[in-house]
Structure formats: structure tokens, C-alpha cells
Design a protein around this motif. Structure first.
Motif, PDB file in Angstrom:
ATOM      1  N   LEU A   1       1.058  -1.171   0.331  1.00 26.68           N
ATOM      2  CA  LEU A   1      -0.378   0.289  -0.071  1.00 26.68           C
ATOM      3  C   LEU A   1       0.827   1.490  -0.167  1.00 26.68           C
ATOM      4  O   LEU A   1       1.193   1.542   1.005  1.00 26.68           O
ATOM      5  CB  LEU A   1      -0.783   0.397   1.483  1.00 26.68           C
ATOM      6  N   PRO A   2       1.137   1.513  -1.282  1.00 27.90           N
ATOM      7  CA  PRO A   2       2.313   2.521  -1.192  1.00 27.90           C
ATOM      8  C   PRO A   2       2.029   3.983  -0.753  1.00 27.90           C
ATOM      9  O   PRO A   2       3.095   4.832  -0.751  1.00 27.90           O
ATOM     10  CB  PRO A   2       2.853   2.801  -3.269  1.00 27.90           C
ATOM     11  N   ASP A   3       0.668   3.533  -0.969  1.00 26.35           N
ATOM     12  CA  ASP A   3      -0.108   5.177  -0.683  1.00 26.35           C
ATOM     13  C   ASP A   3      -1.422   5.450  -0.345  1.00 26.35           C
ATOM     14  O   ASP A   3      -1.319   4.573   0.212  1.00 26.35           O
ATOM     15  CB  ASP A   3      -0.364   6.763  -2.212  1.00 26.35           C
ATOM     16  N   VAL A   4      -1.757   6.514   0.665  1.00 27.12           N
ATOM     17  CA  VAL A   4      -3.406   6.908   1.403  1.00 27.12           C
ATOM     18  C   VAL A   4      -4.111   6.133   0.010  1.00 27.12           C
ATOM     19  O   VAL A   4      -4.865   5.558   0.823  1.00 27.12           O
ATOM     20  CB  VAL A   4      -3.500   8.344   1.302  1.00 27.12           C
ATOM     21  N   THR A   5      -3.846   6.459  -1.039  1.00 32.90           N
ATOM     22  CA  THR A   5      -5.811   6.282  -1.567  1.00 32.90           C
ATOM     23  C   THR A   5      -5.578   4.504  -1.762  1.00 32.90           C
ATOM     24  O   THR A   5      -6.729   4.239  -1.735  1.00 32.90           O
ATOM     25  CB  THR A   5      -5.115   6.245  -3.382  1.00 32.90           C
ATOM     26  N   ALA A   6      -4.338   3.797  -1.743  1.00 35.42           N
ATOM     27  CA  ALA A   6      -4.091   2.785  -1.520  1.00 35.42           C
ATOM     28  C   ALA A   6      -5.100   1.926  -0.049  1.00 35.42           C
ATOM     29  O   ALA A   6      -5.774   0.649  -0.940  1.00 35.42           O
ATOM     30  CB  ALA A   6      -2.777   1.704  -1.894  1.00 35.42           C
ATOM     31  N   VAL A   7      -4.559   2.382   0.605  1.00 34.58           N
ATOM     32  CA  VAL A   7      -4.977   1.773   1.340  1.00 34.58           C
ATOM     33  C   VAL A   7      -7.093   2.769   1.878  1.00 34.58           C
ATOM     34  O   VAL A   7      -7.463   1.405   1.984  1.00 34.58           O
ATOM     35  CB  VAL A   7      -4.818   3.027   3.349  1.00 34.58           C
ATOM     36  N   ALA A   8      -7.056   3.884   1.050  1.00 29.99           N
ATOM     37  CA  ALA A   8      -9.174   4.051   1.288  1.00 29.99           C
ATOM     38  C   ALA A   8      -9.420   3.168  -0.111  1.00 29.99           C
ATOM     39  O   ALA A   8     -10.658   2.562   0.222  1.00 29.99           O
ATOM     40  CB  ALA A   8      -8.676   5.834   0.447  1.00 29.99           C
ATOM     41  N   GLU A   9      -8.782   1.845  -1.048  1.00 28.13           N
ATOM     42  CA  GLU A   9      -9.451   1.470  -1.722  1.00 28.13           C
ATOM     43  C   GLU A   9      -8.553  -0.035  -1.762  1.00 28.13           C
ATOM     44  O   GLU A   9      -9.763  -0.791  -2.045  1.00 28.13           O
ATOM     45  CB  GLU A   9      -9.124   1.855  -3.426  1.00 28.13           C
ATOM     46  N   ALA A  10      -8.430  -0.338  -0.632  1.00 32.56           N
ATOM     47  CA  ALA A  10      -7.976  -1.733  -0.216  1.00 32.56           C
ATOM     48  C   ALA A  10      -9.668  -2.427   1.251  1.00 32.56           C
ATOM     49  O   ALA A  10     -10.460  -1.652   1.047  1.00 32.56           O
ATOM     50  CB  ALA A  10      -6.919  -1.866   0.840  1.00 32.56           C
ATOM     51  N   HIS A  11      -9.867  -3.610   0.225  1.00 32.09           N
ATOM     52  CA  HIS A  11     -10.683  -4.521   1.306  1.00 32.09           C
ATOM     53  C   HIS A  11     -10.179  -4.949   2.614  1.00 32.09           C
ATOM     54  O   HIS A  11      -9.209  -5.055   2.634  1.00 32.09           O
ATOM     55  CB  HIS A  11     -10.820  -6.006   0.414  1.00 32.09           C
ATOM     56  N   GLU A  12     -11.120  -4.578   3.480  1.00 32.91           N
ATOM     57  CA  GLU A  12     -10.987  -4.333   4.534  1.00 32.91           C
ATOM     58  C   GLU A  12     -10.061  -5.829   5.396  1.00 32.91           C
ATOM     59  O   GLU A  12      -9.008  -5.685   6.079  1.00 32.91           O
ATOM     60  CB  GLU A  12     -11.627  -4.049   5.867  1.00 32.91           C
ATOM     61  N   ASP A  13     -10.559  -6.809   4.722  1.00 32.14           N
ATOM     62  CA  ASP A  13      -9.757  -8.286   5.139  1.00 32.14           C
ATOM     63  C   ASP A  13      -8.168  -8.105   4.724  1.00 32.14           C
ATOM     64  O   ASP A  13      -8.132  -9.161   5.578  1.00 32.14           O
ATOM     65  CB  ASP A  13     -10.668  -9.112   4.344  1.00 32.14           C
TER      66      ASP A  13
ATOM     67  N   HIS B   1      -8.220   2.949   7.625  1.00 27.15           N
ATOM     68  CA  HIS B   1      -9.426   2.560   6.712  1.00 27.15           C
ATOM     69  C   HIS B   1     -10.447   3.754   6.688  1.00 27.15           C
ATOM     70  O   HIS B   1     -10.319   4.009   5.371  1.00 27.15           O
ATOM     71  CB  HIS B   1      -9.813   1.119   7.014  1.00 27.15           C
ATOM     72  N   LYS B   2     -10.537   4.334   7.413  1.00 29.86           N
ATOM     73  CA  LYS B   2     -11.929   5.725   7.446  1.00 29.86           C
ATOM     74  C   LYS B   2     -11.828   6.595   7.245  1.00 29.86           C
ATOM     75  O   LYS B   2     -11.478   7.074   6.742  1.00 29.86           O
ATOM     76  CB  LYS B   2     -12.393   5.414   9.313  1.00 29.86           C
ATOM     77  N   ALA B   3      -9.595   6.630   7.738  1.00 32.62           N
ATOM     78  CA  ALA B   3      -8.827   7.511   7.726  1.00 32.62           C
ATOM     79  C   ALA B   3      -8.277   8.045   6.510  1.00 32.62           C
ATOM     80  O   ALA B   3      -8.821   9.428   5.951  1.00 32.62           O
ATOM     81  CB  ALA B   3      -7.947   7.764   8.660  1.00 32.62           C
ATOM     82  N   ALA B   4      -8.657   6.808   6.056  1.00 41.76           N
ATOM     83  CA  ALA B   4      -8.025   6.862   4.786  1.00 41.76           C
ATOM     84  C   ALA B   4      -9.237   7.145   3.774  1.00 41.76           C
ATOM     85  O   ALA B   4      -8.512   8.291   2.808  1.00 41.76           O
ATOM     86  CB  ALA B   4      -7.165   5.753   4.360  1.00 41.76           C
ATOM     87  N   LYS B   5      -9.883   7.237   4.072  1.00 41.14           N
ATOM     88  CA  LYS B   5     -11.077   7.464   3.037  1.00 41.14           C
ATOM     89  C   LYS B   5     -11.745   8.837   2.860  1.00 41.14           C
ATOM     90  O   LYS B   5     -12.044   9.507   2.407  1.00 41.14           O
ATOM     91  CB  LYS B   5     -12.038   6.017   3.539  1.00 41.14           C
ATOM     92  N   ILE B   6     -11.141   9.399   3.980  1.00 41.98           N
ATOM     93  CA  ILE B   6     -11.851  10.505   4.556  1.00 41.98           C
ATOM     94  C   ILE B   6     -10.730  11.282   3.947  1.00 41.98           C
ATOM     95  O   ILE B   6     -10.862  12.263   2.842  1.00 41.98           O
ATOM     96  CB  ILE B   6     -11.975  10.654   5.805  1.00 41.98           C
ATOM     97  N   ILE B   7      -9.476  11.319   3.937  1.00 41.42           N
ATOM     98  CA  ILE B   7      -8.249  11.657   3.417  1.00 41.42           C
ATOM     99  C   ILE B   7      -8.567  11.793   1.837  1.00 41.42           C
ATOM    100  O   ILE B   7      -8.531  12.991   0.815  1.00 41.42           O
ATOM    101  CB  ILE B   7      -7.019  11.039   3.699  1.00 41.42           C
ATOM    102  N   ALA B   8      -8.753  10.671   1.188  1.00 42.48           N
ATOM    103  CA  ALA B   8      -9.064  10.667  -0.510  1.00 42.48           C
ATOM    104  C   ALA B   8     -10.585  11.317  -0.796  1.00 42.48           C
ATOM    105  O   ALA B   8     -10.400  11.703  -2.189  1.00 42.48           O
ATOM    106  CB  ALA B   8      -9.348   8.723  -0.301  1.00 42.48           C
ATOM    107  N   THR B   9     -11.375  11.056  -0.140  1.00 36.25           N
ATOM    108  CA  THR B   9     -12.556  11.815  -0.764  1.00 36.25           C
ATOM    109  C   THR B   9     -12.623  13.023  -0.196  1.00 36.25           C
ATOM    110  O   THR B   9     -13.217  14.257  -0.981  1.00 36.25           O
ATOM    111  CB  THR B   9     -14.043  11.272  -0.307  1.00 36.25           C
TER     112      THR B   9
END
Ligand code: SF4
Length: 370
Positions: free
Chosen positions: A62-74, A93-101
Motif C-alpha cells: 500500500l504505497p500511498d493513502v489512496t491505496a489504503v482507501a481502496e483496499a478491502h478491510e479483510d 482505513h476510515k481515515a484514509a477514505k476521509i483523506i481520499a474524499t
């Protein structure tokens, strides 16, 4: 008593020492906010060496925040498996989605925006603001508390409100403007490497000003707080085998080990044997009537203040029964073979159990047939 006039000297001694002694950690190469953030979250409750291994593996996937945001929780849970305290990775995961959006994928810079992200408290916000963005903010972790408790000879438990206020106020006054990145890391690094639980005063840059050192009482600081009692519990669980597969179920999305796959089971109640407990637990959680085919082993493990003794069994249906459970303690279920079981994220105790099973020569034929 150390006077404020001495603060610049102490700060300089710390900064010089840090320049010469800092460990070459992967996030210290570029201080990228994403790297600093992940390292800070991982290192909560984790030894440095272990944290670095997990950090490097995480960054490869997961090289960047976007990769975390798009990853599956499992997948995130699997990367985190073994580090414990899984709410940390869920919050990442939640924070990465907030940063992405909400921040176009760019890590927010202001202390208040950083602090507003899930899983980021006062300490972590201060660490990111200072280490990633070099803002004049202090961050106080257990290492810093220990250094201050000794340096200023704090003679009551360091977590007491007035002591924490004193440490924050003093660290803020001592912080040289524009040097927060090095100053905060220097304090934490000194606490980790020199002013550790067993202090190495002979090689400490702050020795001449340290009150506990002059009083010859560094080992008596910080003053300990009364420990919470350790609770011992017995639990029973089992592998229910049916048509060569093993039954697992998914825990609810709240509470301990939320969302993990597990074997059904639970605490052995007073007056009950572990064998009776596992049969009862299966009935209560799945409405499966089960019987014990064999006792496998007993695994001991600990989490938070619990010391758990886990009794594990091979089980079969007690009578002809459909393979479909009535779920009372889970949100989903599967029948899996050993290989599939190995690929899911399990609570620490169940993972330990599985590791034992895979090395037990007695059991290999049974597992291979599953
Ligand atoms: Fe800690 Fe000893 Fe240094 Fe004081 S002199 S800060 S007790 S290592």
C-alpha cells in the motif's frame, strides 16, 4: 530544581545527541506524512523491530493513502495480523477514505484537521504535525513521560492530571521554535534508548541537569500506579468437522475482535467442564447439536488484562443435521478446508491454536482429510 534558564541548554544537548544517535528508521528518510502516520499508528503497543517489519511490508502493498482507501478491510486485517489492537487498522482505513474524499488524497496539515481523523488522539496528532510537517507542537508519549519524571524528579504517578499538565507545559517551553521534528523525536528516542526502564545514565546527554540522577533515584521514577488485577479465564472451542470441512463464523462488527472469523466457543461457566462448555456454546451460537470426537490440546494466551486457557476439541454432529446453522453470535459462516482456514484472519488465540495443529504429527492425517 531545573529553572527555565536551563531549558535551551537541555534542548541543545538533546538535539546534538539525536543527530549523532538516531536510529535509521524507514520513515525517517523523507518524513512523508503518510509514512509518519502509519508508523505512529503501528508503533502504538508494538516493539520497534516488529513495527519496522510490518511497516515495510505494508508500504510494499500500500504505497500511498489512496491505496489504503481502496483496499478491502479483510486485506488490511491480514496485513495487520499479529500486531493486535485491530481497531487501529480499522481507523486507518476510515481515515484514509476521509483523506481520499475530503482532502483530495493529500494528508491534511493543520493540527485540528489531523486530530479530527479517526484513530488520531492528542499524542498522534502532535507527532504527525511535528514530525511530518515540523510544526511547533509537542507530543508526549510514555518515553517522554519517563524522561521528564526523572529529569524533574516527579514524585507522584506521572499520569496524574497535574503532572501531565506540567510535562506538556514544560516541553512546550523547552521546544526550540522550528525544531519540533528533531526535538520531539530526540525526547522519545532518548526515552527508548537511554532513559529506558533500566536507565543508562552514564551515556545520557542530560545527566548534569537530571534531578533523579543527582538524587540517585532514577529507578524509582516514574512512580508506579497500582496495577489492575490480571483475570484468568478458561474458554472452550472446537473444530466441527463435516464432509471434510471445518465450520467457522464471522464475529459481529463491534466488541472484541470485531469482524474476525472464528471457531465458535466461549467461557467455561462455574460448575461446568470444558467439554460441556463447548457443546453448550455450539448449541447457543449455532443451534448445532455437537459431540466430542477428540480433545486436541490446551493453548494459553493473553490479551489486555486477561490470561486465557483455551481447551480445544474435534467435534462432529451428535445426530444427523443440516450443515446450515442458526446464527446467534455471528453475521456469516463458512465451511472451509485447512488451506482456506489458513487464509482468513483469526483472533490471536485461534491463530495460535491453528499453528499448533499444523505442527502436530498426530493431527496431520485428520487435517489433510479436511
Ligand atoms: Fe534518564 Fe539517567 Fe538521563 Fe536522568 S541521567 S534523563 S535518569 S538516563
Amino acid at each position: 530544581m531545573i529553572s527555565p534558564d536551563q531549558y535551551p541548554t537541555i534542548a541543545n544537548q538533546l538535539l546534538t545527541w539525536f543527530t549523532q544517535n538516531k536510529r535509521p528508521l524507514p520513515w525517517r528518510t523523507d518524513y512523508a506524512p503518510y509514512h509518519v502516520w502509519v508508523s505512529e499508528i503501528m508503533l502504538q503497543q508494538t516493539q520497534m523491530e516488529r513495527g519496522v517489519t510490518y511497516f515495510n511490508r505494508w508500504m510494499q502493498m500500500l504505497p500511498d493513502v489512496t491505496a489504503v482507501a481502496e483496499a478491502h478491510e479483510d486485506d488490511l486485517l491480514k496485513l495487520w495480523e499479529g500486531l493486535g489492537y485491530y481497531s487501529r487498522v480499522r481507523n486507518l482505513h476510515k481515515a484514509a477514505k476521509i483523506i481520499a474524499t475530503e482532502h483530495d488524497g493529500i494528508f491534511p496539515e493543520t493540527y485540528s484537521d489531523i486530530r479530527a481523523l479517526p484513530g488520531i488522539g492528542e499524542y498522534t496528532a502532535g507527532a504527525i504535525a511535528s514530525i511530518a510537517f515540523n510544526q511547533d507542537v509537542i507530543c508526549v508519549d510514555a518515553n517522554v513521560e519517563r524522561v521528564f519524571a526523572r529529569l524533574f524528579d516527579i514524585d507522584t504517578p506521572v499520569k496524574q492530571k497535574q503532572n501531565m499538565e506540567f510535562i506538556r507545559k514544560t516541553a512546550t517551553e523547552m521546544l526550540p521554535s522550528g525544531r519540533a521534528r528533531e526535538f520531539n523525536q530526540a525526547l522519545m528516542e532518548l526515552g527508548a534508548l537511554v532513559c529506558s526502564k533500566k536507565p543508562h545514565c552514564a551515556r545520557c546527554p542530560l545527566q548534569e541537569n537530571c534531578e533523579a540522577f543527582h538524587l540517585e533515584i532514577p529507578q524509582e521514577r516514574p512512580v508506579p500506579i497500582a496495577k489492575k488485577g490480571i483475570k484468568h479465564i478458561d474458554v472452550a472451542t472446537g473444530f466441527l468437522m463435516h464432509n471434510g470441512k471445518i465450520y467457522i463464523q464471522k464475529r459481529p462488527e463491534f466488541g472484541v475482535w470485531a469482524g474476525f472469523w472464528e471457531l465458535p466457543g466461549g467461557s467455561v461457566e462455574e460448575g461446568e467442564t470444558p467439554e460441556e462448555a463447548v457443546v453448550r456454546e455450539f448449541m447457543e451460537e449455532t443451534e448445532f447439536p455437537v459431540q466430542i470426537k477428540d480433545k486436541i490440546l490446551v493453548v494459553k494466551h493473553g490479551y489486555t488484562t486477561y490470561r486465557v486457557t483455551m481447551h480445544c476439541y474435534f467435534l462432529t454432529f451428535a445426530k444427523e443435521h443440516t450443515a446450515e446453522p442458526v446464527l446467534h453470535a455471528a453475521t456469516a459462516y463458512q465451511w472451509v478446508n485447512m488451506k482456506e482456514l489458513d487464509a482468513v484472519t483469526l483472533p490471536a488465540g485461534h491463530r495460535k491454536l491453528l499453528d499448533h495443529l499444523q505442527t502436530d504429527l498426530r493431527l496431520i492425517p485428520l487435517l489433510e482429510n479436511s
